[in-house]
Design a protein around this motif. Structure first.
Motif, mmCIF file in Angstrom:
data_model
loop_
_atom_site.group_PDB
_atom_site.id
_atom_site.type_symbol
_atom_site.label_atom_id
_atom_site.label_comp_id
_atom_site.label_asym_id
_atom_site.label_seq_id
_atom_site.Cartn_x
_atom_site.Cartn_y
_atom_site.Cartn_z
ATOM 1 N N TYR A 251 3.862 3.441 11.215
ATOM 2 C CA TYR A 251 5.271 3.304 11.593
ATOM 3 C C TYR A 251 5.438 3.394 13.113
ATOM 4 O O TYR A 251 6.187 2.612 13.726
ATOM 5 N N ALA A 252 4.719 4.324 13.746
ATOM 6 C CA ALA A 252 4.809 4.483 15.195
ATOM 7 C C ALA A 252 4.385 3.212 15.918
ATOM 8 O O ALA A 252 5.015 2.802 16.911
ATOM 9 N N ASP A 253 3.329 2.581 15.436
ATOM 10 C CA ASP A 253 2.852 1.352 16.074
ATOM 11 C C ASP A 253 3.913 0.260 15.995
ATOM 12 O O ASP A 253 4.151 -0.463 16.979
ATOM 13 N N ALA B 4 -1.146 8.909 8.083
ATOM 14 C CA ALA B 4 -1.415 7.469 8.080
ATOM 15 C C ALA B 4 -0.119 6.678 8.143
ATOM 16 O O ALA B 4 -0.011 5.681 8.867
ATOM 17 N N PHE B 5 0.869 7.125 7.394
ATOM 18 C CA PHE B 5 2.162 6.436 7.413
ATOM 19 C C PHE B 5 2.796 6.535 8.796
ATOM 20 O O PHE B 5 3.287 5.535 9.348
ATOM 21 N N LEU C 266 13.807 9.596 8.678
ATOM 22 C CA LEU C 266 12.454 9.727 8.133
ATOM 23 C C LEU C 266 12.300 10.932 7.208
ATOM 24 O O LEU C 266 11.258 11.089 6.558
ATOM 25 N N ARG C 267 13.322 11.789 7.112
ATOM 26 C CA ARG C 267 13.189 13.004 6.301
ATOM 27 C C ARG C 267 12.821 12.724 4.835
ATOM 28 O O ARG C 267 11.977 13.432 4.259
ATOM 29 N N PRO C 268 13.404 11.719 4.177
ATOM 30 C CA PRO C 268 13.007 11.480 2.776
ATOM 31 C C PRO C 268 11.527 11.131 2.629
ATOM 32 O O PRO C 268 10.872 11.565 1.672
ATOM 33 N N VAL C 269 10.990 10.355 3.578
ATOM 34 C CA VAL C 269 9.570 9.994 3.508
ATOM 35 C C VAL C 269 8.696 11.211 3.765
ATOM 36 O O VAL C 269 7.710 11.454 3.050
ATOM 37 N N LEU C 270 9.047 11.990 4.782
ATOM 38 C CA LEU C 270 8.261 13.191 5.075
ATOM 39 C C LEU C 270 8.292 14.168 3.908
ATOM 40 O O LEU C 270 7.296 14.842 3.621
ATOM 41 N N THR C 271 9.414 14.237 3.228
ATOM 42 C CA THR C 271 9.520 15.103 2.054
ATOM 43 C C THR C 271 8.635 14.585 0.927
ATOM 44 O O THR C 271 7.924 15.354 0.267
ATOM 45 N N ALA C 272 8.646 13.267 0.720
ATOM 46 C CA ALA C 272 7.844 12.680 -0.362
ATOM 47 C C ALA C 272 6.345 12.862 -0.129
ATOM 48 O O ALA C 272 5.576 12.969 -1.088
ATOM 49 N N LEU C 273 5.933 12.900 1.136
ATOM 50 C CA LEU C 273 4.507 12.991 1.461
ATOM 51 C C LEU C 273 4.089 14.382 1.935
ATOM 52 O O LEU C 273 2.969 14.562 2.428
ATOM 53 N N GLN C 274 4.938 15.368 1.758
ATOM 54 C CA GLN C 274 4.660 16.687 2.332
ATOM 55 C C GLN C 274 3.417 17.353 1.736
ATOM 56 O O GLN C 274 2.792 18.199 2.388
ATOM 57 N N ASP C 275 3.050 16.986 0.531
ATOM 58 C CA ASP C 275 1.870 17.583 -0.098
ATOM 59 C C ASP C 275 0.593 16.777 0.128
ATOM 60 O O ASP C 275 -0.453 17.091 -0.449
ATOM 61 N N ASP C 276 0.689 15.717 0.937
ATOM 62 C CA ASP C 276 -0.472 14.862 1.202
ATOM 63 C C ASP C 276 -0.527 14.569 2.705
ATOM 64 O O ASP C 276 -0.108 13.499 3.158
ATOM 65 N N HIS D 112 0.813 -1.219 0.000
ATOM 66 C CA HIS D 112 0.000 0.000 0.000
ATOM 67 C C HIS D 112 0.849 1.273 0.000
ATOM 68 O O HIS D 112 0.299 2.372 -0.147
ATOM 69 N N TRP D 113 2.166 1.144 0.146
ATOM 70 C CA TRP D 113 3.040 2.326 0.099
ATOM 71 C C TRP D 113 4.073 2.265 -1.019
ATOM 72 O O TRP D 113 4.731 3.256 -1.337
ATOM 73 N N ARG D 114 4.225 1.085 -1.610
ATOM 74 C CA ARG D 114 5.348 0.845 -2.524
ATOM 75 C C ARG D 114 5.394 1.824 -3.684
ATOM 76 O O ARG D 114 6.467 2.327 -4.041
ATOM 77 N N ASP D 115 4.252 2.130 -4.266
ATOM 78 C CA ASP D 115 4.258 2.992 -5.451
ATOM 79 C C ASP D 115 4.805 4.384 -5.145
ATOM 80 O O ASP D 115 5.419 5.026 -5.999
ATOM 81 N N ARG D 116 4.590 4.842 -3.932
ATOM 82 C CA ARG D 116 5.000 6.204 -3.581
ATOM 83 C C ARG D 116 6.336 6.262 -2.848
ATOM 84 O O ARG D 116 7.026 7.286 -2.908
ATOM 85 N N LEU D 117 6.687 5.156 -2.140
ATOM 86 C CA LEU D 117 7.795 5.276 -1.197
ATOM 87 C C LEU D 117 8.875 4.207 -1.315
ATOM 88 O O LEU D 117 9.816 4.202 -0.517
ATOM 89 N N SER D 118 8.796 3.338 -2.291
ATOM 90 C CA SER D 118 9.711 2.191 -2.297
ATOM 91 C C SER D 118 11.178 2.592 -2.337
ATOM 92 O O SER D 118 12.047 1.843 -1.895
ATOM 93 N N THR D 119 11.501 3.775 -2.860
ATOM 94 C CA THR D 119 12.912 4.197 -2.946
ATOM 95 C C THR D 119 13.316 5.114 -1.803
ATOM 96 O O THR D 119 14.459 5.579 -1.772
ATOM 97 N N HIS D 120 12.429 5.345 -0.853
ATOM 98 C CA HIS D 120 12.710 6.355 0.170
ATOM 99 C C HIS D 120 13.056 5.783 1.541
ATOM 100 O O HIS D 120 13.460 6.533 2.422
#
Length: 273
Positions: free
Chosen positions: A243-245, A238-239, A222-232, A164-172
């Protein structure tokens, strides 16, 4: 290839005490720098970040001319709030520079780098140019995280690669083999004619507060992920919840806080005189 992450100096500095300790341990092992009458030490802090550790160099060399270098405009803005202590006679300035491409255009007595080179693929290939920029008897010293196989990082990589995250975050979520082991750094630097001290330390950091490991990695891994999702924001939240859990299960809190082991790798290379 994804873009460079956006940095948040305030988030990074929330754990300034733990983040500063490895730099102080590194600083304690740096030998005396080359001296000459009337010439203060010339020092470069590569990847100076918010400048909070850069100013600690003046405790050891109060008359030094120190230049902090970083490729983050946000970090440099925060760093420029720092000044050299007035009573030491030193100079402090900050400049933009990308460690992936930085070739010194002057001679230094010390080039130091704190928790930067893990973000620079192939950084050992820059060692010859950096050592060449040192005066005889000068030092190149750095420390990098060595915790990339720790749960904090493996969970992040696995989550980014989940369906459910691979398309957006697999390289991050991961940086394959970003650092070498101490022995490999020693070998690289010794081959350049340096006297080398290399070691590793695992700090058992006691973190407190709600989801403290998540709060820690928000400033770094976590900075690369937060950057990738900053507009959503919805996806970002949700991520983070997911991750926290997972982090709570990997790092359960105890009666005095959450123990967070953190391995660091150090190298101090002194150029031949």
């Amino acid at each position: 290839m994804h873009s460079s992450p956006n940095w948040d100096p305030r988030q990074y500095l929330r754990h300034a005490g733990h983040r500063t300790r490895p730099f102080l341990d590194l600083l304690a092992r740096i030998p005396d720098l080359p001296t000459a009458p009337g010439r203060p030490p010339r020092i470069a802090d590569l990847g100076c970040g918010a400048g909070n550790v850069t100013v600690l160099l003046f405790d050891r060399w109060p008359d030094a001319h120190v230049t902090g270098l970083d490729n983050s405009a946000e970090m440099l803005e925060a760093a420029r709030a720092h000044t050299a202590p007035e009573d030491g006679g030193g100079l402090l300035d900050f400049r933009p520079a990308d460690a992936a491409h930085w070739v010194p255009d002057e001679t230094f007595d010390l080039i130091v780098s704190n928790a930067l080179l893990q973000w620079v693929p192939g950084h050992p290939e820059s060692f010859p140019a950096w050592i060449a920029a040192l005066r005889p008897g000068g030092t190149f010293a750095f420390q990098v995280p060595g915790n990339f196989t720790a749960p904090s990082h493996t969970i992040l990589a696995d989550l980014c690669d989940a369906p459910h995250w691979r398309d957006r975050l697999s390289t991050h979520g991961e940086r394959p083999a970003p650092v070498l082991d101490p022995a490999a750094y020693l070998e690289r630097l010794a081959a350049l004619g340096c006297e080398v001290d290399a070691w590793e330390t695992t700090y058992i950091q006691m973190l407190t507060g709600t989801d403290p490991v998540l709060d820690w990695v928000k400033g770094t891994a976590l900075r690369p992920v937060l950057t990738a999702l900053q507009d959503d924001p919805t996806a970002r939240d949700a991520f983070l919840a997911e991750y926290a859990d997972l982090l709570r299960k990997a790092y359960p809190p105890g009666p005095h806080g959450t123990a967070f082991p953190f391995r660091r790798i150090f190298a101090v290379a002194r150029k031949a005189e």
